[in-house]
Design an enzyme around this catalytic site. Structure first.
Site, PDB file in Angstrom:
ATOM      1  N   GLU A  32      41.852  41.538  46.485  1.00 49.07           N
ATOM      2  CA  GLU A  32      40.917  41.122  46.879  1.00 49.07           C
ATOM      3  C   GLU A  32      39.615  40.794  45.524  1.00 49.07           C
ATOM      4  OE1 GLU A  32      39.910  39.340  49.587  1.00 49.07           O
ATOM      5  OE2 GLU A  32      41.911  40.136  50.772  1.00 49.07           O
ATOM      6  N   HIS A  35      39.514  37.919  43.876  1.00 45.86           N
ATOM      7  CA  HIS A  35      39.142  36.530  44.275  1.00 45.86           C
ATOM      8  C   HIS A  35      37.747  37.440  43.584  1.00 45.86           C
ATOM      9  CE1 HIS A  35      42.475  35.413  46.281  1.00 45.86           C
ATOM     10  NE2 HIS A  35      42.297  36.421  47.431  1.00 45.86           N
TER      11      HIS A  35
END
Length: 449
Positions: A32, A35
Site C-alpha cells: 500500500e 500505491h
C-alpha cells in the site's frame, strides 16, 4: 485433564497467529505504501492509508491531509485516494467529483492522467517485488557466498566424530575422485551418488599449502539441514541438526540412501532411527505425495518427508559485493515468479494436484512453522510471500491491480475510458472470482491431505 498438556498447543497456535499477522502486515504495508508514495509523486492525493479493515484503533492526520490509521482486522489494508467511491478504487464518488474544480480533479485518482494512474496502481506489486529483492540481498550480504574452492567451515555435529578433517581444509577430491565444479549440477549429483555408502571417507585436501589425504565423514550424510512446513517431517517433530541413522532397521550413512527409501516407500510408514545430540530415538514418518518443479520446466510427483540435506560441514563463505548480492536476489525473486506461474498453469491443466493452492489457514500454518525455526527463516518466508502476493495482484482480474491495469491498457488503445456500467459489472465479477479462489484455498486447507 492436565491443563499443562494444552500449553504447547496453545503456544503453537498463538505463534501461528502472530507470525501470520506480522508477515501479512509487513507485506501489505509495503504494497500500500507503494500505491501511496507513487500516487503522491504523481500528484494524486491520498485521503486514507489504512493498515487493516474494520473499526479504527488508532489514527492521525499528517500535514498533507492524509489520515493514517490502524484498524482492528489485520487481514489487509488499503489506500483511498481523493474521489474514490471505495477502498478498491473501483469507481468514483460522483457527488464528490462533480463538486471539484478542474485543478482539484487532477489530484483525484479518476481525474489524473493515464500515466499517473498506471504508475500508482503498478507500484503496489512492484514494491512487493522490491521488498523481496531487498531481503534476499541483505541475506546474501550477511551470509556471503561460497567461493570457487570448497573450504571446510564449521563441522556439523554428527554421530561419527573420529576423523581428521579440519576447518579450513580445501577439499580437492574424495576417495580418489576429483571434486567436480559446483556449477555443474549433473556432475555434482553423479559424484555424490558414486561415493561409497560408508560413515567415513578419504578426503584429498589442501592444508597449509600441502596436499594430504585425511579421513572425514560421508560427504553428504543423512543430516537434516532444514524442515519444510506442513510436511511429514515437521508433523513428526524432526528438527534441524537431526541425523537419520537408520530406516526400517537398516543402518544408513548417506542422504541418498534415505532418499531412495522414501521414494520407494509408496507412502508406507517408515520407522526411522534419529540421532539427536548423542541420543538415538525411534520415530515413525509417513511420506506425502509432493509435486516438485523440474529444472527443465514442468513438475513431477514424488514421495517426500520434507527435509533438506547438506554437506558434512558448513562451506566457508566469502564476502559478497553489492552487485553480486543484488544479482542473486533478483534471480531468486524471478525463480519464485516463474515457479508460481508454472505451478498455477499445471494445476489448471490437471498435471498436478490443486491441493498445491493454499488458503489463509495454510499460509498461517507456514508462517508459524517458519517463525518457529528462527527469525532468519521467517524473514526469508516474508520475501517469498511478498513476491507471491505481488504476482497475485498483477493477475488481470477486476478489483485487483492487474484488472485496473487492463482497464488502463484499454483506455490507452481506445482513447476513452471503459463504459462505467460495464466496469462495475466486471468489478463485481472480479470480486466473485476472488471470493471463489479464497473459498477454494480454504477448502484445500481443511480437506487436502
Amino acid at each position: 485433564m492436565d491443563l499443562s498438556s494444552l500449553l504447547p498447543s496453545f503456544q503453537s497456535g498463538a505463534l501461528t497467529i502472530v507470525a501470520f499477522v506480522v508477515a501479512l502486515s509487513v507485506i501489505v504495508a509495503i504494497h500500500e505504501y507503494g500505491h501511496y508514495i507513487v500516487g503522491r509523486w504523481s500528484g494524486i492525493h491520498a485521503e486514507v492509508f489504512s493498515l487493516g479493515f474494520g473499526p479504527v484503533l488508532f489514527s492521525r492526520v499528517d500535514k498533507r491531509g492524509t489520515k493514517w490509521q490502524l484498524a482492528a482486522i489485520p487481514l489487509g489494508g488499503y489506500v483511498r485516494f481523493k474521489g474514490d467511491a471505495n477502498a478498491a478504487s473501483a469507481g468514483a464518488d460522483d457527488d464528490v467529483m462533480t463538486a471539484l474544480s478542474d485543478e482539484e480533479l487532477r489530484s483525484t485518482m479518476h481525474g489524473a492522467p493515464l500515466w499517473a494512474r498506471t504508475a500508482t496502481v503498478a507500484a503496489g506489486p512492484l514494491f512487493n517485488f522490491a521488498l523481496s529483492i531487498f531481503i534476499f540481498t541483505a541475506v546474501v550480504l550477511s551470509q556471503g557466498v561460497v567461493g570457487d574452492k570448497l573450504i571446510v567451515g564449521a563441522l556439523r555435529d554428527l554421530p561419527t566424530s573420529d576423523y581428521a578433517l579440519q576447518q579450513g581444509d580445501i577439499v580437492l577430491g574424495i576417495n580418489g575422485v576429483e571434486l567436480p565444479s559446483g556449477e555443474d549440477a549433473n556432475a555434482s549429483r553423479a559424484f555424490q551418488d558414486g561415493l561409497p555408502k560408508t560413515s567415513v571417507l578419504d578426503y584429498l585436501v589442501e592444508r597449509d599449502g600441502d596436499e594430504i589425504t585425511v579421513t572425514g565423514p560421508h560427504f553428504y550424510p543423512p543430516y537434516v539441514s532444514q524442515v519444510a512446513p506442513q510436511s511429514a517431517a515437521f508433523a513428526s517433530g524432526l528438527k534441524e541438526g537431526d541425523v537419520i541413522t537408520g530406516v526400517n532397521g537398516q543402518a544408513i550413512h548417506a542422504f541418498s540412501e534415505l532418499k531412495s527409501a522414501v521414494e520407494g516407500s509408496d507412502g508406507a510408514t517408515l520407522a526411522l532411527d534419529v540421532w539427536r545430540a548423542g541420543t538415538v530415538n525411534a520415530m515413525d514418518l509417513t511420506p506425502k505425495r509432493v509435486d516438485e518443479p523440474l529444472p527443465e520446466g514442468g513438475f513431477h510427483t514424488q514421495w517426500r518427508i520434507g527435509i533438506g540435506g547438506g554437506f558434512a560441514f558448513e562451506p566457508a563463505t566469502e564476502a559478497a559485493g553489492l552487485g553480486t548480492a543484488l544479482s542473486v536476489a533478483v534471480a531468486r525473486t524471478g525463480d519464485i515468479i516463474e515457479g508460481s506461474i508454472s505451478g498455477l498453469y499445471h494445476m489448471i491443466t490437471g498435471a498436478i494436484s490443486s491441493c498445491n493452492l493454499s488458503g489463509p489457514i495454510g499460509i498461517a500454518q507456514v508462517s508459524g512453522a517458519m517463525a518457529s525455526q528462527g527469525s532468519a527463516d521467517f524473514i526469508r518466508f516474508i520475501a517469498v510471500l511478498s513476491t507471491a502476493i505481488g504476482l497475485l495482484n498483477l493477475f488481470p482480474i477486476p478489483v485487483l491491480d492487474g484488472g485496473h491495469l487492463v482497464f488502463y491498457a484499454y483506455e490507452a488503445v481506445a482513447r476513452r475510458k471503459p463504459n462505467e456500467k460495464v466496469t462495475r459489472v466486471l468489478m463485481t465479477l472480479g470480486l466473485l472470482i476472488i471470493v471463489s479462489l479464497m473459498t477454494f484455498g480454504l477448502t484445500n486447507d481443511l480437506f487436502c491431505p
